[in-house]
Design an enzyme around this catalytic site. Structure first.
Site, PDB file in Angstrom:
ATOM      1  N   HIS A 111       0.883  -1.176  -0.069  1.00  0.00           N
ATOM      2  CA  HIS A 111      -0.012  -0.056   0.029  1.00  0.00           C
ATOM      3  C   HIS A 111       0.999   1.140  -0.021  1.00  0.00           C
ATOM      4  CE1 HIS A 111      -3.051   3.004   1.099  1.00  0.00           C
ATOM      5  NE2 HIS A 111      -2.216   3.297   2.255  1.00  0.00           N
ATOM      6  N   ASP A 145       6.778  22.242 -26.065  1.00  0.00           N
ATOM      7  CA  ASP A 145       6.594  20.786 -25.665  1.00  0.00           C
ATOM      8  C   ASP A 145       7.635  20.786 -24.569  1.00  0.00           C
ATOM      9  OD1 ASP A 145       6.663  17.981 -25.223  1.00  0.00           O
ATOM     10  OD2 ASP A 145       5.976  17.778 -27.267  1.00  0.00           O
ATOM     11  N   SER A 164      13.454   6.575 -13.499  1.00  0.00           N
ATOM     12  CA  SER A 164      12.025   7.210 -14.120  1.00  0.00           C
ATOM     13  C   SER A 164      12.036   8.852 -13.754  1.00  0.00           C
ATOM     14  CB  SER A 164      10.759   6.576 -14.065  1.00  0.00           C
ATOM     15  OG  SER A 164       9.707   7.258 -14.362  1.00  0.00           O
ATOM     16  N   SER A 165      11.991   8.688 -12.220  1.00  0.00           N
ATOM     17  CA  SER A 165      11.771  10.273 -11.565  1.00  0.00           C
ATOM     18  C   SER A 165      12.938  11.070 -11.950  1.00  0.00           C
ATOM     19  CB  SER A 165      11.693   9.875 -10.166  1.00  0.00           C
ATOM     20  OG  SER A 165      10.518   9.090  -9.737  1.00  0.00           O
ATOM     21  N   HIS A 180      12.943  11.988   4.022  1.00  0.00           N
ATOM     22  CA  HIS A 180      12.202  13.517   4.438  1.00  0.00           C
ATOM     23  C   HIS A 180      12.008  14.536   3.223  1.00  0.00           C
ATOM     24  CE1 HIS A 180       9.779  15.643   7.224  1.00  0.00           C
ATOM     25  NE2 HIS A 180      10.211  16.568   6.712  1.00  0.00           N
ATOM     26  N   SER A 225      -2.347  27.351  -5.279  1.00  0.00           N
ATOM     27  CA  SER A 225      -2.033  28.452  -5.342  1.00  0.00           C
ATOM     28  C   SER A 225      -2.546  29.037  -6.681  1.00  0.00           C
ATOM     29  CB  SER A 225      -0.588  28.705  -5.260  1.00  0.00           C
ATOM     30  OG  SER A 225       0.065  28.450  -3.924  1.00  0.00           O
ATOM     31  N   HIS A 281      14.422  13.425  12.390  1.00  0.00           N
ATOM     32  CA  HIS A 281      13.288  13.274  13.547  1.00  0.00           C
ATOM     33  C   HIS A 281      12.195  12.220  13.057  1.00  0.00           C
ATOM     34  CE1 HIS A 281      11.092  15.852  10.116  1.00  0.00           C
ATOM     35  NE2 HIS A 281      10.811  14.460  10.217  1.00  0.00           N
ATOM     36  N   HIS A 282      12.489  11.437  12.368  1.00  0.00           N
ATOM     37  CA  HIS A 282      11.917  10.086  12.123  1.00  0.00           C
ATOM     38  C   HIS A 282      12.408   9.117  13.044  1.00  0.00           C
ATOM     39  CE1 HIS A 282       9.592  11.247   8.649  1.00  0.00           C
ATOM     40  NE2 HIS A 282      10.820  11.895   8.350  1.00  0.00           N
ATOM     41  N   ARG A 303       1.435   1.127  15.110  1.00  0.00           N
ATOM     42  CA  ARG A 303       0.990   1.016  13.644  1.00  0.00           C
ATOM     43  C   ARG A 303       1.633  -0.371  13.259  1.00  0.00           C
ATOM     44  NH1 ARG A 303       5.522   4.793  10.448  1.00  0.00           N
ATOM     45  NH2 ARG A 303       4.292   3.872   8.466  1.00  0.00           N
TER      46      ARG A 303
END
Lengths: 189, 516, 381
Positions: B67, B96, B160-161, B244, B259, B293-294, B441
């Site tokens: 998920h 383009d 790809s990104s 992050h 915006s 902070h994670h 969790r």
């Protein structure tokens, strides 16, 4: 001198951005891990203690006594019996002390173990020096064999005043497969 | 001179047209959104009541993992890239994208990545089951064999990104119409420019971390294995150094969309354009220095803990500036509430609520209680669902008439909005409570004291899921049989995209427009 | 009925509100757990205070911002014939709404910093407990007392699978709780055996990741005797949701008594190791041990889960040579989910479970093993 950048501005920017991407990949694999190790060494993060230490002065500070606790854990799948001979000792800063861990390989196969040290409080890690330690090398034990594993340490005279107790833990890992050719190499822990 | 698209399947396979590729990205991300949604509904069905009813705990873990991965990398990111493909050239007056063939390639490798990822569900040992954050050693020494496919899938998505991001930056920096200075660009273009830089900076880090996993698993290195001198905590540092900024990659383009929409329906220019740009840039900068902070409960030295706490709290300042600017844009406007506006207002309010819980989570001592509970789940769903998903939905309603030349039904759109809005809050608001009460969790079963909240969440989840099926219907029926849209579509929208006919011709701005 | 523990549907809340009966309302509010517990330690109470302070700040800011938005939405609608204003920037405003949040953040950071510094002070502890996370149970080691034991989920499988009504502490109960004295500073040394776990007890305000190979510390002082429950808080594999933590805080006197009893029991187990058991004794004990420690993977019926956990019924180790069977249980199988139970279970329990597996579900091997055999196996003889 030959120009490094192509004429087409679009190709030029692609080249720069591509270089940035490759650079970040290199950064992640070849820069971040060593940087992290240096960071751990400076801060004592995860209680990683340093490699072999050469004692510089033998001056013992008898005005202070520090309690050192020893604990041992086996990582998963490590069937050896592994424990310190004493659970705590009291030492003065500057004094060299020897303690033994006792290990037994109860299985019917030859195995190699590797002990990983970790120490709390973290800020004590830089003041805890091992002059000799079984954790500097892998420990091979034949089937049914047992061994006394020695460790010599000195606590630095400069250790902060507010530290009275140090706990040193060894986690024992089975590295038989990793070093299957029985070649025992040095690691710096 | 302008020739139309090729016919049949070849049009889509070989296309280098930014509009075609944008549409394909959007359809692909919608398919992934539905797939990820099905995974979520499996989770919510199992959690409907205490006890193990429907799935095995191991499969449950596969569901939470898939998920997360499908939603983050399959739904949200490609949707934003699709919107960028459609809108960035039209907003800056370019014919383009700068690199049309790379554009085709960066889309077409995505379906392969996700086919590979999804196929792991049918492999022996099952799909990845170590959470979308895949902490070592659970994801290395203890992982199912399918982890190798997972790693390759991540590599492809990353490639790809990165290609997409390079393309967007090259387009924005080189293809603007004469007179379109940087500080005249619509905020959507600005936020995407900054997002693209974030992508190029951190996607390679993700590729690096999975490569290190691959080497640990197959080639005997020990980056993350204490036995060989490595450290599992190193994994978390590198992962979150990627993770992050990744969070902001999923929210900055949303800021741009909102915006654009709020001023249109407030009939008033965006308040504080320049400060919006600076705030976006500061958020992007801060995202690189708050990763730990994670990991407050991992046992960092006190100084580290304090640094990351302060840096994280600082993010509230530029984010606050944005919220205040949107509020000021609406203030003394002349408001109407068409579907895109409804989604945008919901975005601002619900994202702010997610921001509040984020601020609470930033407080390190309190985080010792919140960490890895449903409070965190509530927090990041409040920023991601109303944040990313609602903004994408708003964008689709806002620009669909321009894309398709047809108007959606306002009644249907509003029905969709209210179902989604209610579904979302019913699903995720109770998670704050179950988390605070102590529910961790990623658990498939729980004590009865969490039963009531979970039942409500599950009902809300199915409502939200149903609302998205309605969305699919609305989009299709609009394209097929909506009434004709005008060229301007809205009353007095700003931007070059509204100067071309609806639907936007296959080639726009072959001669650059004049920007005053 | 879905909520077996309290037997009342959540939908009863609405009528309770309508009737306005104060008592039933109070009961309902009590039942609907919705906030962080205050807990029973100075740390947890301090965190709760911080949490509430942060919460009210957020509510305050939210009320102001959302009121302005709502005001615009109501009074600045086109349908009321409002003509839009044209202002679109104000440096003064931007500075104001940058500075005010900064001031608020500083006000938030001060108490948070104080509390964090206090949390990190692990010095001068009265006792130490080494906590080791295993897939999927906890091991507690009283460092100064030469006492250690495993603590596993004790909720029966039937309750989880819905074949029996769920008990009041469903999934939050263990066979051996961690017993500690009140009013003593207890230092926890936390590590893990396999993957990362996290030891969390909300009422104590302690949550710390357990990382294999490394040791972390945390501390607590419990003010009130009582039983406090928590769970593993870091995804650690299949049974992550089934490794609860129970801390039983007692007065110093009761704690000492428990400790003595526990140490005597450990001695008795050592004694039992040399005793010879009958088949029936071992079989009965083995069934209990199996259902507690093995059934999560191999299933109560011994059939395992195809493709994931092998069946023991009629195939594999349980119907093979007994020495190999013992070795698998004691030392585990490297690279699989089968862990080494040698350090986790007593000799008696291993002998019992091996005997049980060889004879249950129609395996009928007819052989058995004694605790002393297991002891010898562990010693390498």
């Amino acid at each position: 001198m030959k120009r490094l950048m192509p004429d087409n501005p679009i190709h030029a920017i692609c080249l720069k951005l591509g270089a940035l991407g490759v650079g970040m990949f290199v950064f992640a694999i070849w820069v971040m891990p060593p940087m992290y190790d240096v960071f751990c060494e400076i801060t004592g993060l995860n209680g990683k203690t340093g490699g072999p230490y050469q004692a510089v002065s033998a001056e013992v500070d008898t005005s202070r006594t520090i309690t050192v606790q020893f604990v041992a854990t086996n990582n998963e799948g490590m069937p050896w019996q592994f424990a310190p001979e004493v659970r705590t000792v009291k030492v003065h800063p500057g004094e060299q002390k020897r303690i033994n861990y006792h290990a037994v390989n109860p299985t019917d196969r030859d195995m190699i173990g590797q002990a990983i040290p970790s120490l709390v409080p973290f800020k004590a890690a830089n003041y805890f020096h091992k002059t000799e330690c079984f954790c500097f090398e892998q420990q091979p034990l034949k089937a049914g064999e047992s061994a006394e594993l020695p460790m010599y340490f000195i606590i630095d005279q400069d250790i902060p005043e507010n530290i009275h107790t140090i706990t040193l833990s060894y986690a024992l890992f089975d590295v038989t497969e990793r070093y299957a050719d029985n070649k025992v190499t040095k690691v710096t822990q | 001179m302008a020739h139309g698209p090729a016919k049949g399947i070849a049009r889509w396979l070989y296309t280098t047209n930014h509009k075609d590729i944008g549409s394909m990205y959007l359809w692909f991300s919608f398919a992934m959104f539905l797939l990820g949604g099905v995974f979520a509904l499996v989770i919510r069905a199992e959690l409907f009541q205490p006890g193990l009813q429907i799935v095995d705990p191991n499969f449950f873990n596969q569901m939470t993992t898939m998920h997360g991965l499908v939603m983050v990398f399959g739904a949200v990111m490609p949707a934003f890239v699709g919107l960028a493909n459609w809108m960035v050239p039209m907003m800056i007056g370019a014919p383009d994208m700068a690199l049309p063939r790379m554009n085709n390639w960066s889309f077409w490798i995505l379906p392969f990545a996700f086919a590979m990822l999804t196929s792991t569900l049918f492999m022996e040992g099952g799909a990845p089951n170590f959470g979308w954050t895949f902490y070592a050693p659970l994801s290395t020494t203890y992982a199912p064999p399918s982890v190798t496919f997972f790693i390759f899938a991540i590599h492809i998505m990353g490639a790809s990104s990165i290609m997409g991001a390079i393309n967007i930056i090259a387009t924005i920096l080189n293809m603007r119409a004469p007179g379109m200075t940087l500080m005249k660009m619509p905020l959507f273009v600005w936020t995407w420019l900054i997002t693209a830089y974030l992508l190029i900076a951190v996607m390679p880090v993700l590729a690096g971390v999975v490569t290190m996993m691959l080497m640990d698993i197959h080639f005997g290195t020990s980056f993350f294995n204490a036995a060989g001198g490595g450290d599992p905590v190193l994994f978390q540092h590198i992962f979150w150094f990627f993770g992050h900024p990744e969070v902001y990659i999923m929210i900055l383009p949303a800021f741009g969309i909102v915006s654009a929409i709020i001023p249109t329906f407030s009939r008033k220019p965006l308040f504080g354009y320049a400060s919006m740009v600076y705030a976006t840039a500061s958020i992007a900068f801060l995202s690189f220095i708050v990763w730990a902070h994670h990991m407050f409960t991992v046992g960092m030295p006190l100084a580290g803990e304090l640094f990351f706490m302060y840096a994280t709290m600082l993010i509230a300042v530029p984010t606050g500036v944005k919220v205040f600017n949107w509020t000021a844009t609406m203030f003394k406007g002349s408001l109407t509430f068409e579907t895109p506006m409804l989604f945008s207002i919901a975005f601002v309010i619900l994202f702010t609520i997610g921001g509040f819980s984020g601020l609470m989570l930033a407080i390190a001592p309190a985080d010792f209680q919140y960490h890895d509970t449903y409070f965190v789940v509530a927090h990041f769903h409040y920023v991601l669902v109303p944040g990313a998903i609602f903004s994408i939905t708003a964008a689709v309603y806002y620009w669909l008439p321009k894309w398709s030349g047809r108007m959606y039904s306002e009644v249907m759109g509003k029905t969709h909005f209210w179902l989604a809005f209610i579904g979302l809050n019913v699903t995720f608001f109770p998670m704050h409570f179950s988390g605070l009460a102590g529910m961790p969790r990623r658990i498939p079963d729980y004590h009865m004291m969490f039963a009531d909240w979970n039942m409500i969440s599950s009902i809300g989840a199915f409502l939200f899921g149903g609302a998205q099926v309605l969305f699919l219907y609305i989009v299709i029926s609009t394209i097929v049989s909506g009434r004709k849209a005008t060229d301007k579509v809205w009353e007095n929208p700003e931007g070059l995209e509204w100067t071309v006919p609806s639907p936007a011709p296959y080639h726009t701005f072959s001669t650059p427009p004049e920007v005053k | 009925m879905l909520n077996r523990a309290h037997g009342r549907s959540p939908w009863l809340l609405a009528p309770a509100l309508l009737v306005g009966s104060y008592q039933s309302l109070a009961e309902e509010v009590e039942r609907w757990k919705y906030n962080m517990p205050e807990g029973v330690t100075p740390v947890s109470q301090n965190i709760h205070g911080l949490h509430m302070e942060m919460f009210w700040w957020c509510v305050g800011i939210g009320v102001v911002v959302f009121s302005i938005m709502l005001f615009s939405m109501i009074f600045h609608r086109k349908s009321r014939g409002v003509k839009p204003a044209h202002f679109h920037e104000s440096t003064t405003l931007e500075i104001i709404w940058t500075v005010i949040p900064v001031v608020i953040l500083i006000l938030m950071a001060i108490p948070a910093t104080k509390s964090l510094i206090n949390l990190y002070d692990t010095s001068e502890a009265d006792m130490d407990v080494l906590i080791t996370g295993y897939q999927w149970r906890w091991k507690y080691d009283y460092v100064d007392e030469d006492l250690s034991f495993f603590s596993s989920l004790s909720t029966p499988r039937e309750q989880i699978e819905g074949l029996a009504p769920k008990g009041p502490h469903y999934l939050l109960e263990v066979d051996e709780p961690l017993v500690v004295p009140i009013n003593k500073k207890i230092r926890f040394l936390i590590t893990a055996n396999d993957v990362i776990h996290a030891w969390w007890v909300p009422a104590l305000g302690v949550k710390k990741d357990a990382i294999p190979g490394f040791i972390k510390e945390s501390w607590t002082i419990i003010n009130e005797p009582g039983v406090y429950r928590g769970q593993c808080a870091e995804l650690c594999g299949r049974d992550h949701g089934f490794m609860p933590i129970v801390v039983d805080a007692r007065t110093e006197e009761d704690y000492r008594a428990w400790l003595q009893e526990k140490q005597a029991a450990a001695a008795a187990i050592r004694e039992l190791t040399s005793k010879t058991f009958t088949f029936d004794e071992l079989y009965a004990r083995g069934e209990e041990v199996y259902n507690r420690s093995c059934a999560a993977c191999h299933q109560v019926n011994g059939e395992g889960i195809p493709g994931t956990f092998p069946s023991l019924k009629g195939v594999g180790v349980a119907v093979g040579p007994i020495d190999h069977h013992i070795d698998v249980v004691v030392n585990g199988v490297k690279g699989t989910a089968m862990q080494a139970f040698g350090p986790q279970l007593s000799e008696v329990d291993i002998a019992a479970v091996v005997t049980y597996e060889r004879n249950a579900w129609g395996n009928n091997m007819g052989d058995m093993t004694q605790p002393i055999d297991i002891y010898n196996h562990k010693q390498g003889n």
